[in-house]
Design an enzyme around this catalytic site. Structure first.
Site, PDB file in Angstrom:
ATOM      1  N   ASP A  98       0.815  -1.217   0.000  1.00 44.80           N
ATOM      2  CA  ASP A  98       0.000   0.000   0.000  1.00 44.80           C
ATOM      3  C   ASP A  98       0.848   1.266   0.000  1.00 44.80           C
ATOM      4  O   ASP A  98       2.018   1.258   0.408  1.00 44.80           O
ATOM      5  CB  ASP A  98      -0.900   0.036   1.242  1.00 44.80           C
ATOM      6  CG  ASP A  98      -2.082  -0.906   1.139  1.00 44.80           C
ATOM      7  OD1 ASP A  98      -2.123  -1.706   0.187  1.00 44.80           O
ATOM      8  OD2 ASP A  98      -2.960  -0.845   2.024  1.00 44.80           O
ATOM      9  N   HIS A 243       3.728  -2.347   3.112  1.00 49.36           N
ATOM     10  CA  HIS A 243       3.744  -0.990   2.555  1.00 49.36           C
ATOM     11  C   HIS A 243       5.062  -0.747   1.823  1.00 49.36           C
ATOM     12  O   HIS A 243       6.111  -1.222   2.252  1.00 49.36           O
ATOM     13  CB  HIS A 243       3.571   0.058   3.666  1.00 49.36           C
ATOM     14  CG  HIS A 243       2.270  -0.039   4.387  1.00 49.36           C
ATOM     15  ND1 HIS A 243       2.053  -0.969   5.380  1.00 49.36           N
ATOM     16  CD2 HIS A 243       1.109   0.666   4.253  1.00 49.36           C
ATOM     17  CE1 HIS A 243       0.812  -0.832   5.837  1.00 49.36           C
ATOM     18  NE2 HIS A 243       0.215   0.148   5.177  1.00 49.36           N
TER      19      HIS A 243
END
Length: 278
Positions: A98, A243
């Site tokens: 992400d 991430h």
């Protein structure tokens, strides 16, 4: 007689040139099955220098844990909750990242995935993607899935429908310009979903994908801790959240280098979701 022969030769040459031109046009417009055109659309940059051998094969036959439907509906249904797991047979898992792309960390993640010949899903933020379209192009070119993570990573539950739509639409436009097709998957920032997000996502042709295993790598718990969380949570159908932007992601990069070969040695198939709607 000589004049007639010249006319015949000229017509033959013109016919040959037309045939060559038609063949060239057909090649330029060819679309690989279930995927994007051979080149990016819009103002996207040209292909980067890094281009692994055989990457186009994954555009022809994308990896999937979902069964292929008999017919492809034009729009996904409006869900009341996000998808949490991959359905299908075998020891399949999804790796998702992400908040990117970030030129400090995303290229290293892509390099590791390429080294082990596996694919992942990247949920990108539009404001990051807009400045790093070359990385979006590389993701798509190497067979990864590029998803929508809104434009500025807001808490959707505090926004009205107009703002949510804007956050999604702007990001989808950047992804389409860089990758040649709009995203088919979206993820709400912070995992905060609401009815408007589900409805608007479906209207834009996207399905909501959450996660099963959260590495909590954004807290920088240490490379070993991230590896342990992925390996302890590994199971068929699991969706792993990591991430590649939003802070110092060097631990995430190092952890990926460790747990990917270990998952593969354990018999896991690291795949991406199939696009199920037109």
């Amino acid at each position: 007689m000589k004049k007639d022969q010249l006319l015949t030769r000229r017509r033959a040459l013109l016919a040959g040139a037309a045939a060559v031109g038609a063949a060239g046009t057909a090649g330029a417009l060819a679309v690989t099955p279930g995927n994007r055109p051979a080149g990016p659309a819009g103002p996207a940059p040209g292909p980067p220098a890094h281009r692994p051998m055989g990457s186009s094969a994954y555009r022809l036959q994308p990896l999937t844990g979902y069964g292929a439907p008999a017919a492809v509906p034009r729009r996904p249904p409006v869900r009341s909750e996000p998808i949490l797991r991959l359905t299908g047979r075998g020891r399949t898992m999804l790796l998702t990242f992400d908040d990117g792309p970030d030129p400090r960390y995303t290229p290293d993640i892509l390099d590791t995935l390429a080294k082990y010949d596996v694919r992942a899903t990247f949920f990108v933020c539009g404001e990051m993607a807009d400045y790093n379209r070359d990385l979006l192009y590389r993701m798509a070119d190497e067979g990864h899935v590029v998803g929508n993570h809104t434009w500025s990573h807001p808490l959707l539950t505090r926004l009205g429908r107009r703002r949510i739509r804007s956050e999604m639409e702007r990001t989808s436009e950047v992804v389409e310009q860089a990758c040649g097709e709009p995203p088919r998957w979206f993820r709400a920032p912070y995992g905060a979903w609401n009815r408007a997000a589900f409805q608007l996502g479906a209207e834009l042709g996207m399905e909501p994908l959450a996660w099963t295993v959260d590495t909590l790598d954004w807290t920088t718990p240490g490379t070993g801790t991230i590896v342990d969380r992925v390996e302890d949570g590994a199971a068929p159908g699991v969706v792993v959240l990591s991430h590649d932007a939003g802070g110092d992601r060097s631990q995430s990069v190092r952890a990926l280098r460790r747990y990917v070969p270990e998952l593969l040695d354990s018999g896991y198939h690291l795949t991406v979701p199939r696009r199920r709607y037109a």
